[in-house]
Design an enzyme around this catalytic site. Structure first.
Site, PDB file in Angstrom:
ATOM      1  N   HIS A 182      -7.193   0.342  -4.230  1.00 53.49           N
ATOM      2  CA  HIS A 182      -6.017  -0.318  -4.688  1.00 53.49           C
ATOM      3  C   HIS A 182      -6.633  -1.197  -5.771  1.00 53.49           C
ATOM      4  CE1 HIS A 182      -4.813   0.359  -0.087  1.00 53.49           C
ATOM      5  NE2 HIS A 182      -4.526   1.136  -0.884  1.00 53.49           N
ATOM      6  N   CYS A 210      -0.897  -7.632  -1.695  1.00 51.74           N
ATOM      7  CA  CYS A 210      -1.100  -6.688  -0.710  1.00 51.74           C
ATOM      8  C   CYS A 210       0.209  -6.673   0.377  1.00 51.74           C
ATOM      9  CB  CYS A 210      -2.170  -6.557  -0.231  1.00 51.74           C
ATOM     10  SG  CYS A 210      -3.734  -6.076  -1.146  1.00 51.74           S
ATOM     11  N   ASP A 242      -1.804   5.910  -2.587  1.00 53.30           N
ATOM     12  CA  ASP A 242      -1.455   5.041  -2.163  1.00 53.30           C
ATOM     13  C   ASP A 242      -0.745   4.269  -3.390  1.00 53.30           C
ATOM     14  OD1 ASP A 242      -2.831   5.554   0.045  1.00 53.30           O
ATOM     15  OD2 ASP A 242      -3.991   3.840   0.294  1.00 53.30           O
ATOM     16  N   ASP A 249      -5.238  -3.885  -7.090  1.00 55.23           N
ATOM     17  CA  ASP A 249      -4.745  -5.280  -7.168  1.00 55.23           C
ATOM     18  C   ASP A 249      -5.770  -6.386  -6.593  1.00 55.23           C
ATOM     19  OD1 ASP A 249      -4.479  -4.472  -4.327  1.00 55.23           O
ATOM     20  OD2 ASP A 249      -2.313  -5.122  -4.391  1.00 55.23           O
ATOM     21  N   ASP A 292       0.862  -1.224  -0.124  1.00 52.63           N
ATOM     22  CA  ASP A 292       0.050   0.125  -0.076  1.00 52.63           C
ATOM     23  C   ASP A 292       0.898   1.440   0.085  1.00 52.63           C
ATOM     24  OD1 ASP A 292      -2.062  -1.926   0.231  1.00 52.63           O
ATOM     25  OD2 ASP A 292      -2.705  -1.211   2.222  1.00 52.63           O
TER      26      ASP A 292
HETATM   27  N1  ABU Z   1      -6.450  -3.611  -0.448  1.00 60.79           N
HETATM   28  C1  ABU Z   1      -7.095  -4.357  -1.453  1.00 60.79           C
HETATM   29  C2  ABU Z   1      -8.785  -4.178  -1.124  1.00 60.79           C
HETATM   30  C3  ABU Z   1      -9.363  -4.076  -2.711  1.00 60.79           C
HETATM   31  C4  ABU Z   1     -10.625  -4.650  -2.462  1.00 60.79           C
HETATM   32  O1  ABU Z   1     -11.507  -4.515  -1.382  1.00 60.79           O
HETATM   33  O2  ABU Z   1     -11.378  -4.896  -3.416  1.00 60.79           O
END
Ligand code: ABU
Length: 372
Positions: free
Chosen positions: A248, A356, A197, A250, A111
């Site tokens: 995020h 992550c 981030d 990913d 992050d």
């Molecule tokens: N830290 C990634 C979380 C992304 C999501 O909840 O889809």
């Protein structure tokens, strides 16, 4: 393009992995409620207070056990694994502009830290409790920086995180208003200060794909453009208009090897943004439905069921995947990947899965142009 360093060198998400940082749950605290985050206990009646202070020793041990399993697997594959330094996350944060009751944790280095070629960038971050989250990685950064004069180290400008940086009422917008405002990608952070981030970026060699989100605003993307494009990179902003709380990239858009991206079927790209990939011969393959529904995710986890697709590539044909995600593993086998399933569900509470919870420092390879 940037120089190649033998110490810090990572240009994409899939080249053969040589050195990586794996997060740690030591000292983790519950994330405080703040303008950039309103954590909620899953399935609890509205108004139920979210816990505060340190996580239980049991929750920390359970996560650390699975993180240790990841470390063992990586080491057995010949990867050098580094860990964050201990940090007291129970300390409050106080700056001239804000106060936060405590900090969070070092489970998710992704992050805050990113390697772009021979450069390490510390992200400014978007939440008050994460303002100092770079600190557990500083010893490592100094080590890398001292080891090779070609290593470049950049700390992006810290935003004020004052009240004015956040959009009042964001968390209380009714669904209809949220739909409406999604058209202009308005989230909890305003557009006045540089906010991003690191986990909103995905590296494709010369091209860095960046998601506009609750944790990355347009000023943040502009800063990345002005910082990286003169060095030969191209910043490619992307949007996922059906994700009402994007944070995020990913769990949404995950490149696995040259020519192949795992996509989230609930979160298509904004119309037209797929052209860059398709016109360059990239295949966008939808991830299968996760084996756990949103309601069954751990009660303190603030992330979605799509942590299922938060895989870690250790080579262009080798992927580490969460053990229970059998449908995804089947898809990966069918796509000719060697799959390494490991248990990781006890890490979910900390907001991430395998990608992550890591920050890759060195992979073999150089900065290729995949979108000529
Ligand atoms: N830290 C990634 C979380 C992304 C999501 O909840 O889809």
């Amino acid at each position: 393009m940037q120089q190649v360093s033998e110490v810090v060198n990572s240009w994409n998400e899939w080249d053969p992995l040589e050195e990586i940082v794996v997060g740690s749950a030591d000292g983790a605290n519950f994330e405080p409620t703040e303008p950039g985050n309103r954590p909620q206990i899953r399935n609890a009646p509205p108004g139920t207070p979210f816990p505060s202070g340190p996580k239980s020793a049991e929750a920390v041990d359970r996560a650390n056990e699975e993180l240790a399993g990841l470390v063992s697997l990586l080491e057995s594959e010949g990867v050098r694994v580094r860990r964050p330094a201990p940090h007291d996350f129970s300390q409050p944060v106080r700056t001239p502009d804000f106060e936060a009751a405590n900090q969070y944790c070092a489970v998710c280095p992704r992050d805050v830290m990113i390697t772009i070629g021979n450069e390490i960038i510390e992200a400014p971050m978007s939440r008050r409790s994460r303002y100092f989250e770079y600190q557990p990685y500083r010893e490592l950064v100094y080590e890398y920086w001292n080891a090779d004069p070609r290593v470049v180290w950049t700390t992006a400008p810290k935003p004020s995180m004052a009240d004015k940086m956040y959009r009042d009422g964001f968390w209380d917008w009714p669904l209809a208003e949220r739909h409406e405002r999604m058209h202009s990608f308005e989230f909890c952070v305003t557009q006045d200060e540089v906010v991003f981030d690191a986990a909103d970026m995905s590296r494709f060699g010369r091209d860095i794909v960046v998601q506009e989100s609750m944790t990355t605003n347009r000023a943040g993307i502009t800063w990345l453009k002005r910082h990286l494009e003169p060095k030969g990179f191209r910043i490619r902003p992307v949007h996922f208009p059906l994700d009402f709380f994007p944070s995020h990239i990913d769990c949404t858009f995950v490149p696995l090897r040259p020519g192949l991206v795992l996509t989230n079927p609930d979160r298509p790209l904004r119309e037209g943004e797929e052209k860059l990939f398709e016109s360059n011969g990239w295949e966008l393959v939808a991830a299968p439905e996760p084996t756990t529904g949103n309601n069954e995710m751990p009660e303190f986890c603030q992330s979605s069921k799509w942590l299922s697709m938060n895989v870690l590539s250790i080579g262009p044909n080798k992927v580490i995947c969460e053990q229970q995600e059998k449908p995804l593993q089947e898809l990966l086998y069918a796509l000719d990947f060697e799959v390494f399933p490991i248990p990781f569900r006890n890490v979910f509470e900390y907001g991430g899965s395998l990608h992550c919870a890591t920050w890759d420092v060195r992979r073999t390879g150089a900065g290729e142009d995949y979108f000529p």
